[in-house]
Design an enzyme around this catalytic site. Sequence first.
Site, PDB file in Angstrom:
ATOM      1  N   LYS A 166       0.909  -1.241  -0.010  1.00  0.00           N
ATOM      2  CA  LYS A 166      -0.041   0.032  -0.127  1.00  0.00           C
ATOM      3  C   LYS A 166       0.726   1.311   0.011  1.00  0.00           C
ATOM      4  CE  LYS A 166      -1.619   2.700   3.058  1.00  0.00           C
ATOM      5  NZ  LYS A 166      -1.453   4.067   2.226  1.00  0.00           N
ATOM      6  N   GLU A 183      10.112   1.253  10.547  1.00  0.00           N
ATOM      7  CA  GLU A 183      11.217   2.230  10.163  1.00  0.00           C
ATOM      8  C   GLU A 183      10.336   3.647  10.363  1.00  0.00           C
ATOM      9  OE1 GLU A 183      12.919   5.163   9.067  1.00  0.00           O
ATOM     10  OE2 GLU A 183      12.770   4.653   6.947  1.00  0.00           O
ATOM     11  N   CYS A 223      13.636  11.205   6.995  1.00  0.00           N
ATOM     12  CA  CYS A 223      13.554  10.743   8.278  1.00  0.00           C
ATOM     13  C   CYS A 223      14.907  10.849   8.816  1.00  0.00           C
ATOM     14  CB  CYS A 223      12.904   9.567   8.609  1.00  0.00           C
ATOM     15  SG  CYS A 223      13.359   8.252   7.373  1.00  0.00           S
ATOM     16  N   GLU A 246       9.920  16.033  14.561  1.00  0.00           N
ATOM     17  CA  GLU A 246      10.415  16.347  13.082  1.00  0.00           C
ATOM     18  C   GLU A 246       9.860  17.542  12.443  1.00  0.00           C
ATOM     19  OE1 GLU A 246      11.455  12.228  10.858  1.00  0.00           O
ATOM     20  OE2 GLU A 246       9.540  12.231  11.842  1.00  0.00           O
TER      21      GLU A 246
HETATM   22  P1  ADP Z   1       3.710  10.722   7.179  1.00  0.00           P
HETATM   23  O1  ADP Z   1       3.123  11.777   8.116  1.00  0.00           O
HETATM   24  O2  ADP Z   1       4.621  10.982   6.615  1.00  0.00           O
HETATM   25  O3  ADP Z   1       2.676  11.024   5.955  1.00  0.00           O
HETATM   26  P2  ADP Z   1       2.242   8.356   8.051  1.00  0.00           P
HETATM   27  O4  ADP Z   1       2.621   7.645   8.814  1.00  0.00           O
HETATM   28  O5  ADP Z   1       0.963   9.227   8.290  1.00  0.00           O
HETATM   29  O6  ADP Z   1       3.364   9.510   7.479  1.00  0.00           O
HETATM   30  O7  ADP Z   1       2.095   7.497   6.471  1.00  0.00           O
HETATM   31  C1  ADP Z   1       3.117   6.593   6.165  1.00  0.00           C
HETATM   32  C2  ADP Z   1       2.017   5.585   5.405  1.00  0.00           C
HETATM   33  O8  ADP Z   1       1.243   5.067   6.221  1.00  0.00           O
HETATM   34  C3  ADP Z   1       1.147   6.157   4.253  1.00  0.00           C
HETATM   35  O9  ADP Z   1       1.248   5.113   3.293  1.00  0.00           O
HETATM   36  C4  ADP Z   1      -0.017   6.342   5.003  1.00  0.00           C
HETATM   37  O10 ADP Z   1      -1.144   6.240   4.112  1.00  0.00           O
HETATM   38  C5  ADP Z   1       0.012   5.013   5.942  1.00  0.00           C
HETATM   39  N1  ADP Z   1      -0.948   5.294   6.919  1.00  0.00           N
HETATM   40  C6  ADP Z   1      -1.279   6.200   7.826  1.00  0.00           C
HETATM   41  N2  ADP Z   1      -2.143   6.105   8.553  1.00  0.00           N
HETATM   42  C7  ADP Z   1      -2.343   4.575   8.530  1.00  0.00           C
HETATM   43  C8  ADP Z   1      -3.109   3.614   9.508  1.00  0.00           C
HETATM   44  N3  ADP Z   1      -3.935   4.059  10.106  1.00  0.00           N
HETATM   45  N4  ADP Z   1      -3.103   2.388   8.998  1.00  0.00           N
HETATM   46  C9  ADP Z   1      -2.437   1.720   8.102  1.00  0.00           C
HETATM   47  N5  ADP Z   1      -1.557   2.572   7.107  1.00  0.00           N
HETATM   48  C10 ADP Z   1      -1.740   4.088   7.623  1.00  0.00           C
END
Ligand code: ADP
Length: 480
Positions: free
Chosen positions: A170, A245, A279, A379
């Site tokens: 995903k 990570e 990061c 960050e």
């Molecule tokens: P950023 O703040 O850098 O966007 P996130 O951790 O929100 O970092 O996003 C990193 C990845 O995790 C993306 O692919 C995002 O769609 C996914 N993501 C965010 N929230 C969820 C969740 N609750 N469950 C699964 N994947 C998630």
Amino acid sequence: METRNLIAGVWCEADDGSTFDVHDPATDDLLAAVPKVGETEVVRALDAAEAVRADWESTPIPERTTILRRIADMLVAATDELATIIVRENGKPMREARAEVAYAASFFPAAADAADRLRDEAVEVLGKCVTVRHRPVGVSAAITPWNFPLAMLAKKTAPALAAGCPQVVKPAEQTPLSAIACARIAVEAGVPAGVLSVVTGDPPAIGDAMLRHPRLRKLSFTGSTEVGRLLMRGAADRLVRLSLELGGHAPILVFDDADLDAAVRIAVAAKFRNGGQTCVCPNRFLVARGIHDAFVDRLATTVSELRSGRGQDPDVDLGPLIDDQAMRKVAEHIDDAVSMGASIVTGGGRRRIAGCVDRFPEPTVLTGCGPGMRCWTEETFGPVCPVRAFDDEAEAIALANDTEYGLASYAITNDPGRFERLASRLDSGIIGINDPVPAIAAVPFGGLKQSGIGREGGRWGLEAYLEPVTVSRVGSGRGG
Ligand code: ADP
């Protein structure tokens, strides 16, 4: 350009036809409408992965690694196309996007080499024949972020496929197009139907569906510490293996034996990749008091000369930030630091770029920063350099380690005695000494403390998709 999902070997739309839009962060131009899939499609992808698992596991390693090396060659051959997609959906400068394609491709031979070297290990035990074998962990999933949309996928997919694990990926909702393009190349390179799927849609719905699936054995995630924790809780019920990570808050230590011009060059190269949206980029600049003013002066001059613009424009150093929320965070961190006594040496505002939306913060240098300020603990994910002076090496190391994160640290020094002390005392998974880009595909990448669990890259990345199985046999097998 392909925009559909790859599920069970079939390119498809969401079952109910719903989509979400992907925009160019520089202009907000619509790039594509991609499928917004839900639980049903994710289950279909994971069911297909389970259905082909036994065949993929038993495909001889040389056959699997031949396909991986072919993917790498095809990624490199498609650099123009892939880099253009990355620039459009992520905004980074073309030069960096091309470097990302090369970096992404390098994970495939790195994983293939590690898999080719896998051997059962014999353990000497008197009267027994004991071997340790490496068994693929099973069906895997990957959730990737938007800042390196192709490389983060490659880091996860290459070792999964090398180890014999089918994977459902995903990508981030901001940047799904390079993942879809990569999947197309993987299929052309010979990855069998069902072994690799790509799904796009609502992140929590997809994450939940993955973690609830009875055959998912492993999830590899790169993203925020907050979402990492959430996924770890979700993984607990079925003891899904995790590689996480997560965030970082890298210090960069500049010692007074460093050459100032080299120090500024290294610091800027480490900090401003992807506009500071990585990061591993330095978030705290710790500078020896004796050179503090001279370093800050040169740093400010250099960063103020960095050119902002659309990633596809020539000679651009800084693209747009990914979205408005990112812009707000940068402004908040600067305001917070100033309200707590920091001084703006350069920057602090925004740049207007013709034909673009307001997503280009000025490269900023702040002095007088320190504990208690948001930029010193969270960050920033933007082009902001918070600086603080230190008096001696012990203080510098203590300040560097004073964070819950532990992903990357950097130091600039020419003192060989110091190399060793820094290598053993800086609390992070990656330490770059006079090296702004210490992460390569052949070595472990990952964090200590709240920066995550597990490693990617080289044999360490491969091992994340393998279970060691001990086989202990007594007797010769001839009835005796
Ligand atoms: P950023 O703040 O850098 O966007 P996130 O951790 O929100 O970092 O996003 C990193 C990845 O995790 C993306 O692919 C995002 O769609 C996914 N993501 C965010 N929230 C969820 C969740 N609750 N469950 C699964 N994947 C998630």
